[in-house]
Design an enzyme around this catalytic site. Structure first.
Site, PDB file in Angstrom:
ATOM      1  N   ASP A   9     -40.016   6.428  31.197  1.00 12.73           N
ATOM      2  CA  ASP A   9     -40.506   6.087  29.863  1.00 12.73           C
ATOM      3  C   ASP A   9     -41.668   7.026  29.520  1.00 12.73           C
ATOM      4  O   ASP A   9     -42.669   7.068  30.247  1.00 12.73           O
ATOM      5  CB  ASP A   9     -40.978   4.622  29.895  1.00 12.73           C
ATOM      6  CG  ASP A   9     -41.489   4.140  28.558  1.00 12.73           C
ATOM      7  OD1 ASP A   9     -41.772   4.967  27.670  1.00 12.73           O
ATOM      8  OD2 ASP A   9     -41.617   2.916  28.402  1.00 12.73           O
ATOM      9  N   ILE A  10     -41.552   7.745  28.450  1.00 10.09           N
ATOM     10  CA  ILE A  10     -42.536   8.775  28.099  1.00 10.09           C
ATOM     11  C   ILE A  10     -43.910   8.174  27.786  1.00 10.09           C
ATOM     12  O   ILE A  10     -44.929   8.846  27.927  1.00 10.09           O
ATOM     13  CB  ILE A  10     -42.021   9.638  26.920  1.00 10.09           C
ATOM     14  CG1 ILE A  10     -42.677  11.023  26.941  1.00 10.09           C
ATOM     15  CG2 ILE A  10     -42.231   8.964  25.574  1.00 10.09           C
ATOM     16  CD1 ILE A  10     -41.992  12.036  26.049  1.00 10.09           C
ATOM     17  N   ASN A  23     -39.195  11.164  12.585  1.00 10.16           N
ATOM     18  CA  ASN A  23     -38.350  11.459  11.423  1.00 10.16           C
ATOM     19  C   ASN A  23     -39.240  12.033  10.320  1.00 10.16           C
ATOM     20  O   ASN A  23     -40.466  12.046  10.456  1.00 10.16           O
ATOM     21  CB  ASN A  23     -37.571  10.220  10.958  1.00 10.16           C
ATOM     22  CG  ASN A  23     -38.503   9.098  10.549  1.00 10.16           C
ATOM     23  OD1 ASN A  23     -39.365   9.265   9.697  1.00 10.16           O
ATOM     24  ND2 ASN A  23     -38.346   7.944  11.182  1.00 10.16           N
ATOM     25  N   ASP A  33     -39.650   7.137  19.232  1.00 10.38           N
ATOM     26  CA  ASP A  33     -40.654   7.059  18.157  1.00 10.38           C
ATOM     27  C   ASP A  33     -41.260   5.649  18.103  1.00 10.38           C
ATOM     28  O   ASP A  33     -42.494   5.476  18.087  1.00 10.38           O
ATOM     29  CB  ASP A  33     -39.941   7.396  16.829  1.00 10.38           C
ATOM     30  CG  ASP A  33     -40.893   7.704  15.695  1.00 10.38           C
ATOM     31  OD1 ASP A  33     -42.090   7.889  15.961  1.00 10.38           O
ATOM     32  OD2 ASP A  33     -40.420   7.777  14.536  1.00 10.38           O
ATOM     33  N   THR A 121     -31.127  13.545  20.778  1.00 12.53           N
ATOM     34  CA  THR A 121     -29.919  13.139  21.516  1.00 12.53           C
ATOM     35  C   THR A 121     -29.664  11.635  21.508  1.00 12.53           C
ATOM     36  O   THR A 121     -28.748  11.150  22.165  1.00 12.53           O
ATOM     37  CB  THR A 121     -29.966  13.608  22.996  1.00 12.53           C
ATOM     38  OG1 THR A 121     -31.015  12.897  23.675  1.00 12.53           O
ATOM     39  CG2 THR A 121     -30.202  15.093  23.097  1.00 12.53           C
ATOM     40  N   GLY A 122     -30.495  10.897  20.743  1.00 12.57           N
ATOM     41  CA  GLY A 122     -30.279   9.450  20.635  1.00 12.57           C
ATOM     42  C   GLY A 122     -29.649   9.129  19.295  1.00 12.57           C
ATOM     43  O   GLY A 122     -28.486   9.461  19.033  1.00 12.57           O
TER      44      GLY A 122
HETATM   45  N1  AR6 Z   1     -39.197   7.373  26.638  1.00 10.88           N
HETATM   46  C1  AR6 Z   1     -38.474   8.509  26.741  1.00 10.88           C
HETATM   47  N2  AR6 Z   1     -37.320   8.717  26.086  1.00 10.88           N
HETATM   48  C2  AR6 Z   1     -36.853   7.715  25.305  1.00 10.88           C
HETATM   49  C3  AR6 Z   1     -37.543   6.489  25.137  1.00 10.88           C
HETATM   50  C4  AR6 Z   1     -38.760   6.342  25.857  1.00 10.88           C
HETATM   51  N3  AR6 Z   1     -39.501   5.244  25.785  1.00 10.88           N
HETATM   52  N4  AR6 Z   1     -36.805   5.714  24.282  1.00 10.88           N
HETATM   53  C5  AR6 Z   1     -35.706   6.421  23.949  1.00 10.88           C
HETATM   54  N5  AR6 Z   1     -35.716   7.627  24.567  1.00 10.88           N
HETATM   55  P1  AR6 Z   1     -34.156   8.816  19.800  1.00 10.88           P
HETATM   56  P2  AR6 Z   1     -33.551  11.062  17.979  1.00 10.88           P
HETATM   57  C6  AR6 Z   1     -34.749   8.745  24.530  1.00 10.88           C
HETATM   58  O1  AR6 Z   1     -33.077   8.000  19.231  1.00 10.88           O
HETATM   59  O2  AR6 Z   1     -32.161  11.110  18.469  1.00 10.88           O
HETATM   60  C7  AR6 Z   1     -36.094   7.277  15.543  1.00 10.88           C
HETATM   61  O3  AR6 Z   1     -35.778   6.121  14.828  1.00 10.88           O
HETATM   62  C8  AR6 Z   1     -33.326   8.440  24.117  1.00 10.88           C
HETATM   63  O4  AR6 Z   1     -32.592   7.941  25.229  1.00 10.88           O
HETATM   64  O5  AR6 Z   1     -35.454   8.184  20.110  1.00 10.88           O
HETATM   65  O6  AR6 Z   1     -34.320  12.348  17.887  1.00 10.88           O
HETATM   66  C9  AR6 Z   1     -36.892   8.287  14.736  1.00 10.88           C
HETATM   67  O7  AR6 Z   1     -37.796   7.644  13.861  1.00 10.88           O
HETATM   68  C10 AR6 Z   1     -32.847   9.827  23.707  1.00 10.88           C
HETATM   69  O8  AR6 Z   1     -32.397  10.571  24.836  1.00 10.88           O
HETATM   70  O9  AR6 Z   1     -34.516  10.096  18.843  1.00 10.88           O
HETATM   71  C11 AR6 Z   1     -35.814   9.011  13.991  1.00 10.88           C
HETATM   72  O10 AR6 Z   1     -35.430   8.315  12.833  1.00 10.88           O
HETATM   73  C12 AR6 Z   1     -34.105  10.508  23.181  1.00 10.88           C
HETATM   74  O11 AR6 Z   1     -35.196   9.668  23.564  1.00 10.88           O
HETATM   75  C13 AR6 Z   1     -34.662   9.055  14.971  1.00 10.88           C
HETATM   76  O12 AR6 Z   1     -34.876   7.950  15.840  1.00 10.88           O
HETATM   77  C14 AR6 Z   1     -34.120  10.675  21.685  1.00 10.88           C
HETATM   78  O13 AR6 Z   1     -33.559   9.516  21.092  1.00 10.88           O
HETATM   79  C15 AR6 Z   1     -34.693  10.301  15.793  1.00 10.88           C
HETATM   80  O14 AR6 Z   1     -33.531  10.359  16.572  1.00 10.88           O
END
Ligand code: AR6
Length: 171
Positions: A9-10, A23, A33, A121-122
């Protein structure tokens, strides 16, 4: 440069700079985020709102910097990854810009360590292998920032990063 990978967890990492996958509104959201704003506290959002009032949010591929609030870091860099559509909308270029612009801001702060989540990637559905290749290639051999940590939350990303870094060691 030292490149490390951790699964976890970051928001629990101690480092100079934590990068957030934000975003364009800079007002928070889900995924990483949401976790950063929740753990980092209101100070982060307050600064995001100030930046938003000044420049109207943050464009895809760009990055802005705020306090890290209650996190164990000096700053949070918020960068906006591209939403993956079909790959024909310059998604790869924008993702590269995210890593490059974050490194630039970190360098301006004279930071030596930075940790990245797997941007886009999420919720934004960028293919994980492609994203990892871009991430590693872009941060490599950047001057000043000597320690880069890729924080993988899911097992699939963790394995992909490990494979690519092992491949790079062999070649
Ligand atoms: N620590 C580290 N990595 C994480 C954590 C954490 N606590 N939680 C999730 N991830 P995403 P995006 C990973 O969806 O695709 C938001 O709503 C997750 O498994 O967080 O860039 C923003 O406001 C994935 O590999 O970001 C934007 O609207 C990575 O973080 C949108 O999501 C990125 O997943 C951005 O989408």
């Amino acid at each position: 440069m030292k490149i490390n990978i951790i699964k976890g967890d970051i928001t629990k990492i101690k480092v100079d700079i934590i990068v957030n996958a934000a975003n364009t509104s800079l007002l928070g959201g889900g995924g990483v985020d949401g976790a950063i704003h929740k753990r980092g506290g209101k100070a982060i959002l307050d600064e995001c709102i100030k930046i938003r009032n000044k420049q109207g949010g943050c464009k895809t591929g760009e990055a802005v910097i705020t306090t890290a609030g209650l996190l164990h870091a000096k700053h949070v860099i918020h960068t906006v990854g591209p939403v993956w559509n079909d790959g024909y909308n310059e998604e790869e270029k924008y993702l590269e810009h995210c890593y490059r612009n974050s490194m630039k801001l970190a360098r301006a702060q004279k930071a030596t360590s930075i940790t990245f989540p797997n941007i886009s990637t999420g919720i934004y559905r960028f293919p994980k292998y492609k994203a990892a290749k871009i991430a590693i290639h872009t941060v490599k051999n950047h001057p000043y920032v000597t320690e880069v940590l890729f924080l993988c939350y899911d097992e699939e990303n963790y394995r992909i990063y490990k494979d690519i870094l092992n491949e790079n060691k062999r070649t």
